[in-house]
Design a protein around this motif. Structure first.
Motif, PDB file in Angstrom:
ATOM      1  N   GLY B 126     -83.329 -65.266  29.364  1.00 35.91           N
ATOM      2  CA  GLY B 126     -83.121 -64.144  28.444  1.00 35.91           C
ATOM      3  C   GLY B 126     -82.299 -63.054  29.083  1.00 35.91           C
ATOM      4  N   PRO B 127     -80.991 -63.262  29.217  1.00 36.90           N
ATOM      5  CA  PRO B 127     -80.195 -62.249  29.946  1.00 36.90           C
ATOM      6  C   PRO B 127     -79.901 -61.033  29.093  1.00 36.90           C
ATOM      7  N   LYS B 128     -80.940 -60.396  28.594  1.00 32.90           N
ATOM      8  CA  LYS B 128     -80.722 -59.201  27.769  1.00 32.90           C
ATOM      9  C   LYS B 128     -80.491 -57.986  28.649  1.00 32.90           C
ATOM     10  N   ARG B 129     -80.068 -56.936  28.004  1.00 29.11           N
ATOM     11  CA  ARG B 129     -79.879 -55.689  28.732  1.00 29.11           C
ATOM     12  C   ARG B 129     -81.243 -55.163  29.174  1.00 29.11           C
ATOM     13  N   LEU B 130     -81.313 -54.717  30.409  1.00 27.25           N
ATOM     14  CA  LEU B 130     -82.603 -54.239  30.905  1.00 27.25           C
ATOM     15  C   LEU B 130     -82.532 -52.779  31.313  1.00 27.25           C
ATOM     16  N   VAL B 131     -81.567 -52.474  32.147  1.00 24.85           N
ATOM     17  CA  VAL B 131     -81.580 -51.172  32.800  1.00 24.85           C
ATOM     18  C   VAL B 131     -80.748 -50.146  32.052  1.00 24.85           C
ATOM     19  N   LEU B 132     -79.562 -50.552  31.637  1.00 22.77           N
ATOM     20  CA  LEU B 132     -78.655 -49.571  31.058  1.00 22.77           C
ATOM     21  C   LEU B 132     -79.068 -49.219  29.638  1.00 22.77           C
ATOM     22  N   CYS B 200     -95.794 -59.460  23.020  1.00 21.71           N
ATOM     23  CA  CYS B 200     -95.222 -58.134  23.084  1.00 21.71           C
ATOM     24  C   CYS B 200     -93.881 -58.188  23.770  1.00 21.71           C
ATOM     25  N   GLU B 201     -93.011 -57.301  23.392  1.00 22.31           N
ATOM     26  CA  GLU B 201     -91.746 -57.197  24.098  1.00 22.31           C
ATOM     27  C   GLU B 201     -91.642 -55.793  24.669  1.00 22.31           C
ATOM     28  N   TYR B 202     -91.057 -55.708  25.845  1.00 20.70           N
ATOM     29  CA  TYR B 202     -91.004 -54.420  26.527  1.00 20.70           C
ATOM     30  C   TYR B 202     -89.561 -53.971  26.644  1.00 20.70           C
ATOM     31  N   ARG B 203     -89.323 -52.737  26.308  1.00 24.01           N
ATOM     32  CA  ARG B 203     -88.015 -52.156  26.581  1.00 24.01           C
ATOM     33  C   ARG B 203     -88.263 -50.841  27.286  1.00 24.01           C
ATOM     34  N   GLY B 204     -87.924 -50.793  28.539  1.00 22.48           N
ATOM     35  CA  GLY B 204     -88.206 -49.581  29.290  1.00 22.48           C
ATOM     36  C   GLY B 204     -86.926 -49.026  29.866  1.00 22.48           C
ATOM     37  N   ASP B 529     -87.992 -47.315  36.982  1.00 24.09           N
ATOM     38  CA  ASP B 529     -86.701 -47.133  36.328  1.00 24.09           C
ATOM     39  C   ASP B 529     -85.563 -46.705  37.248  1.00 24.09           C
ATOM     40  N   ARG B 530     -85.840 -45.854  38.175  1.00 22.22           N
ATOM     41  CA  ARG B 530     -84.864 -45.273  39.081  1.00 22.22           C
ATOM     42  C   ARG B 530     -83.441 -45.075  38.547  1.00 22.22           C
ATOM     43  N   VAL B 531     -82.718 -46.111  38.228  1.00 24.33           N
ATOM     44  CA  VAL B 531     -81.295 -46.157  38.507  1.00 24.33           C
ATOM     45  C   VAL B 531     -80.286 -45.276  37.772  1.00 24.33           C
ATOM     46  N   VAL B 532     -80.184 -45.267  36.484  1.00 26.10           N
ATOM     47  CA  VAL B 532     -79.038 -44.603  35.846  1.00 26.10           C
ATOM     48  C   VAL B 532     -79.445 -43.385  35.020  1.00 26.10           C
ATOM     49  N   VAL B 533     -78.489 -42.621  34.565  1.00 25.78           N
ATOM     50  CA  VAL B 533     -78.819 -41.304  34.045  1.00 25.78           C
ATOM     51  C   VAL B 533     -79.021 -41.211  32.537  1.00 25.78           C
ATOM     52  N   ILE B 534     -78.640 -42.241  31.834  1.00 27.51           N
ATOM     53  CA  ILE B 534     -78.534 -42.116  30.379  1.00 27.51           C
ATOM     54  C   ILE B 534     -79.835 -42.498  29.676  1.00 27.51           C
ATOM     55  N   GLU B 535     -80.138 -41.850  28.585  1.00 24.80           N
ATOM     56  CA  GLU B 535     -81.325 -42.250  27.830  1.00 24.80           C
ATOM     57  C   GLU B 535     -80.952 -43.348  26.843  1.00 24.80           C
ATOM     58  N   ILE B 536     -81.952 -44.063  26.417  1.00 25.82           N
ATOM     59  CA  ILE B 536     -81.747 -45.107  25.427  1.00 25.82           C
ATOM     60  C   ILE B 536     -81.455 -44.455  24.083  1.00 25.82           C
ATOM     61  N   GLY B 537     -80.722 -45.156  23.198  1.00 24.85           N
ATOM     62  CA  GLY B 537     -80.495 -44.662  21.838  1.00 24.85           C
ATOM     63  C   GLY B 537     -81.830 -44.416  21.173  1.00 24.85           C
ATOM     64  N   LEU B 538     -81.929 -43.382  20.408  1.00 28.18           N
ATOM     65  CA  LEU B 538     -83.237 -42.947  19.941  1.00 28.18           C
ATOM     66  C   LEU B 538     -83.788 -43.836  18.840  1.00 28.18           C
ATOM     67  N   GLN B 539     -84.045 -45.069  19.143  1.00 28.49           N
ATOM     68  CA  GLN B 539     -84.649 -46.022  18.211  1.00 28.49           C
ATOM     69  C   GLN B 539     -84.325 -45.668  16.756  1.00 28.49           C
ATOM     70  N   LYS B 540     -85.284 -45.810  15.881  1.00 23.38           N
ATOM     71  CA  LYS B 540     -84.942 -45.597  14.471  1.00 23.38           C
ATOM     72  C   LYS B 540     -85.273 -44.182  14.022  1.00 23.38           C
TER      73      LYS B 540
END
Ligand code: SF4
Ligand code: SF4
Lengths: 181, 560
Positions: B126-132, B200-204, B529-540
């Motif tokens: 499942g090579p989905k996006r994880l961190v960015l 369950c699916e996790y998106r962190g 989480d450490r790595v990058v600065v951007i927040e995730i798109g604000l869901q729905k």
């Protein structure tokens, strides 16, 4: 059994009583050795940039506005109160005060700026003689710094990697799938 | 020692030409370079020998033309040995074989490499996006050297993470990104059939701060401990000690014994307050607020003690590369002993009052059950593993700092549920008190706090350090670089390993138990989480548009 446990819990809670402090109404002095806001002593500072080069938060800026005047600006916004600047100052010009009530609506309240009059070296025309190994050299002095005091930004070597074109390009990159309407 | 030789010979014999080289660094580490095509085979050999997978690290070599490198590390807990396998791929074809089919715990590390470095993995399930974040543009890989640390691509709206379809017959209950049972932002999309959780699916990774990138571009060796400490709000010392140990190992620096003891004291104080914090939070999550109030009241004493010792109640700032910054003298030692005495007494009476309470038993027994086999399969660590009958503890298995001189028990139970993690943590509180007391008695009376680093740290050296955090083993990998800064610094927080098994723990439990099951691993999202600065798109649900948020934050930054 259940009741017995509840009684024991009640006893603990009663014995502890109310522990909430009346803090803002009663002052609560910080213990000795507390790391509060750093304070600069302008009479001792020699402008060696040791603190600026080693501040992990990069919140101390230096700029030579002309040959003789160097400005040191402590912009407390990012300060982590780690005390590294205090450790590294060769002249003991910085102390960690016990000030921790730093909330303010004006950033200038926390900023400290020092204007330093620098001597010019007769030989090289710069502020320090870098050929002779002295204490200041050992602080891996990067030389002149042209930090931007207006946007409070550290400008030094590694930023030369920044390519403004890259930022522009990102606007046209393919985005991930969009949400269907 | 024997194991190291044995493994080396075995790998050499099995891999033949694919075994490129090795680096002998100390007794407890074995660094090997293998050919790209032999990666899976190597992993299989090591796993068959009883290894536990730790972490995968990707990096871009700054020079030397070897392109992109991928490092996998395997721990042999019984032999105090860690094997670090490195492999290279050219920059124009960064393709590696995925280890996830044989080691599920490798999934996240590999997805992280895809996001941050643009690697490709063959056979990744499942090579989905994880961190960015979801609106980060494709094709920009933040950890590549040509990407500046302060790159800020413009944000877009209407981009969402594609969550999986729930299995037939179930519906989705979303938890997070902001939810009262989660203390940090993370999104769980929980599949339920009536009251029962079916998956369950996790998106962190919503709190990336670009710390690793920062260390590689902006900071120097001795700046990083202070930033490392801010990876986590609870176990800060763990990360600063861990980083410092890694750099010291890479540079061959030996710090004084006294400094090592002081580090242990700080680490154990941290464990003490972290476990009390967890106990309180767990009580709160199951609606038992007496535990919450009382545990936190006891904990407060330790926070004040830390303030007196280090100058702050958290982010102690005690550790630098080469030693520590503040001493623990006679008076401070007395102070510590006094506080420990009170904490121990209060803890005992609190334990007696709650340990037989029906409320706790009903809410935690059999909840979040995971068998020992599954726990091994997912490479669980820390109290979460020790509650499932796996006796692993980095303090015993891979002794560091002064732990080799200290005597302590590692509590292990085999309940396999949330109750087990509670028992383990409560027992560890007493062990931590015991360890600190021993430290104060055994600490050598003199010795420099920090040694002078007179020689520059050589570049191109690898080192791996482990520290047992309150939540489990934290791993730091450091590759030294030029210009007084690390070329690659990778942090694997314990939650990174444990969180991957949460979907399995949730299986077939009641929805109402979701908070305490997630809580039982003591998740530390910002560590993970450490790595990058951007927040995730604000869901729905859009409370505030991203542009608005950005305008506000920009305004704040430039005013003043
Ligand atoms: S206390 Fe630390 S963060 Fe603050 S100015 Fe000094 S070195 Fe920088
Ligand atoms: S390190 Fe001390 S002397 Fe040097 S610039 Fe900073 S305050 Fe001045």
């Amino acid at each position: 059994m259940w009741l017995w446990n509840k009684l024991k819990q009640l006893a603990i809670s009663l014995r502890a009583g109310v522990v909430t402090l009346h803090y803002p109404f009663e002052p609560r002095p910080a213990p000795a050795g507390f790391r509060g806001q750093p304070v600069w002593d302008h009479t001792k500072c020699i402008g060696c940039a040791g603190c600026a080069n080693h501040c992990p938060a990069r919140t101390i800026f230096l700029r030579d506005i002309c040959q003789e005047v160097r400005i040191l600006l402590y912009d407390s916004a990012r300060c982590t109160y780690c005390g590294r600047c205090v450790d590294l100052c060769p002249e003991k010009a910085i102390t960690m005060s016990d000030k921790f009530e730093l909330a303010t609506d004006n950033r200038q309240d926390l900023t400290q700026a020092i204007e330093l009059f620098m001597m010019t070296c007769q030989r090289c025309g710069r502020c320090y003689d870098l050929e002779i190994k002295n204490y200041i050299d050992r602080l891996t002095l990067l030389g002149y710094r042209y930090d931007s005091l207006e946007v409070r930004k550290v400008i030094k070597k590694s930023t030369s990697e920044f390519q403004p074109e890259m930022l522009e390009k990102t606007a046209t990159y393919q985005r991930p799938e969009r949400l269907e309407k | 020692m024997a194991k190291k030789e044995e493994l080396r010979e075995l790998l050499k014999a099995e891999l033949k030409d694919d075994f490129i080289g090795e680096e002998l660094a100390g007794e407890r580490r074995l660094f090997v370079d293998v050919h790209n095509r032999a990666l899976v085979k190597t992993a299989e050999i090591l796993m068959k020998q009883g290894a536990r997978y730790q972490v995968g690290v990707g990096y871009e070599s700054r020079k030397g033309g070897r392109g992109l490198a991928l490092v996998h590390t395997f721990a042999f807990d019984n032999d105090a040995l860690i094997v670090i396998v490195r492999t290279f791929a050219p920059e124009d074809n960064p393709e590696f074989d995925s280890l996830t089919p044989i080691i599920p715990g490798a999934g996240w590390s590999e997805r992280e490499c895809i996001d941050l470095l643009g690697f490709r993995f063959k056979n990744h399930p499942g090579p989905k996006r994880l961190v960015l974040s979801d609106d980060w543009p494709e094709g920009i890989y933040p950890l590549r050297h040509d990407v500046p640390h302060d790159l800020m691509p413009p944000a877009t709206r209407d981009v969402v993470f594609r969550l999986e379809q729930p299995p037939p017959g179930t519906s989705i209950v979303p938890f997070g990104p902001f939810h009262s049972s989660l203390h940090e932002p993370a999104h769980f999309s929980v599949y339920v059939d009536g009251e029962n959780i079916k998956g369950c699916e996790y998106r962190g990774f919503m709190t990336h701060r670009g710390i690793e990138k920062l260390a590689q571009t902006e900071l120097t060796y001795n700046d990083v401990p202070f930033v490392a400490e801010r990876i986590c709000g609870i176990c800060g010392s763990v990360h600063s000690v861990n980083y410092a140990q890694a750099v010291e190992a890479a540079a061959g620096i030996k710090i004084s014994r006294r400094a090592e003891f002081i580090r242990v004291v700080m680490l154990e104080l941290e464990r003490l307050h972290s476990h009390l914090l967890w106990l309180g939070v767990a009580g709160h999550l199951i609606g038992f607020d007496t535990v919450f109030m009382q545990a936190w009241r006891i904990r407060e004493r330790i926070m004040w003690l830390a303030e007196r010792l280090t100058g702050n109640r958290k982010t102690y700032g005690m550790v630098i590369v080469g030693g520590v910054r503040r001493d623990i003298n006679k008076e401070k030692a007395e102070d510590i002993k006094q506080v420990l005495k009170e904490v121990e007494r209060e803890m005992l009476s609190l334990e007696k009052a709650i340990i037989n309470d029906k409320t706790i038993h009903k809410r935690t027994r059999g909840v979040g059950y995971l068998s020992k086999e599954d726990a091994l399969k997912w490479n669980l660590i820390g109290p979460v593993a020790r509650a499932r009958g796996i006796a692993i503890d980095a303090r015993k298995d891979h002794p560091y700092a002064a732990y080799d001189e200290l005597e302590f028990e590692v509590p292990v139970v085999d309940y396999g549920d949330v109750w087990g993690t509670l028992v383990v943590r409560v027992k560890e509180v007493y062990e931590a008190i015991n360890i600190i007391r021993q430290c104060l008695n055994k600490m050598p009376a003199d010795g420099p706090l920090a040694i002078d680093l007179d020689a520059p740290i050589p570049s191109g050296r690898q080192a791996l350090s482990v520290v047992e955090a309150p939540r489990g083993e934290a791993v730091h990998y450091v590759l030294t670089g030029e210009e007084n800064k690390p070329e690659r610094w990778r942090v694997r927080a314990p939650t990174y390993a444990n969180l991957q098994a949460v979907p399995e723990m949730l299986m077939n439990n009641k929805l109402a138990d979701f908070p305490i099951i997630v809580g039982s691993i003591d998740p530390c999202i910002s560590c993970t989480d450490r790595v990058v600065v951007i927040e995730i798109g604000l869901q729905k649900i859009k409370v505030m548009r991203k542009e608005e948020l950005e305008t506000i934050s920009r305004k704040m930054r430039f005013e003043g």
